[in-house]
Design a protein around this motif. Structure first.
Motif, PDB file in Angstrom:
ATOM      1  N   GLN A  92       0.810  -1.274   0.021  1.00  0.00           N
ATOM      2  CA  GLN A  92       0.197   0.164  -0.069  1.00  0.00           C
ATOM      3  C   GLN A  92       0.867   1.334   0.154  1.00  0.00           C
ATOM      4  O   GLN A  92       1.860   1.561   0.738  1.00  0.00           O
TER       5      GLN A  92
ATOM      6  N   LYS B 101       0.679   5.344   0.378  1.00  0.00           N
ATOM      7  CA  LYS B 101      -0.323   6.514   0.505  1.00  0.00           C
ATOM      8  C   LYS B 101       0.229   7.814   0.409  1.00  0.00           C
ATOM      9  O   LYS B 101       1.158   8.140   1.192  1.00  0.00           O
TER      10      LYS B 101
ATOM     11  N   ASP C 278      -0.837   7.068  -4.785  1.00  0.00           N
ATOM     12  CA  ASP C 278      -1.793   6.316  -3.975  1.00  0.00           C
ATOM     13  C   ASP C 278      -1.814   4.849  -4.708  1.00  0.00           C
ATOM     14  O   ASP C 278      -1.976   4.921  -5.852  1.00  0.00           O
TER      15      ASP C 278
ATOM     16  N   ASP D 107      -2.409   0.294  -4.520  1.00  0.00           N
ATOM     17  CA  ASP D 107      -2.475  -0.709  -3.747  1.00  0.00           C
ATOM     18  C   ASP D 107      -2.310  -1.974  -4.546  1.00  0.00           C
ATOM     19  O   ASP D 107      -2.894  -1.986  -5.565  1.00  0.00           O
TER      20      ASP D 107
END
Length: 118
Positions: free
Chosen positions: A3, A5, A21, A23
């Motif tokens: 992940q 961020k 960002d 994932d």
């Protein structure tokens, strides 16, 4: 699995990565595509801590990615990245380049390394 961020990276005044960002699920294959100079390699280098990020968070399995030390060495032993025509052995095939690290670093047999690579 991974992940990202709000990742930012600057080289001087040049803002290379802007609020990234991302994932990536376990087992998912991700391809980063873009023009030369768009930050593809910088993103990969930040994920593997080869390049320090300016700001933002990188989590691996929900845990902040280590910045240095033994934990980082353990992470790098389990993470492989192949950069575009960079530091590859030209006399080896792509598969041979990919299996080399698991065999040398982790002691995997050729069969194990090839099965994982495929």
């Amino acid at each position: 699995m991974i992940q990202v961020k709000g990742l930012n990276k600057w080289f001087g005044d040049h803002h290379v990565l802007r609020d990234i960002d991302l994932d990536v699920a376990r087992g998912e294959v991700v391809v980063v595509v873009g023009p030369s100079g768009s930050g593809k390699s910088t993103l990969c280098r930040c994920l593997n801590r080869l390049e320090p990020a300016g700001s933002g968070d990188i989590l691996v399995d929900g845990v902040p990615a280590p910045v240095e030390g033994r934990e980082l060495a353990r992470l790098r032993a389990d993470v492989g990245m192949v950069f575009q025509s960079f530091n590859l052995f030209q006399h080896k095939t792509v598969l041979e380049n990919i299996v080399l690290a698991p065999m040398k670093v982790r002691g995997d047999s050729r069969a194990e390394a090839e099965a994982s690579a495929r």
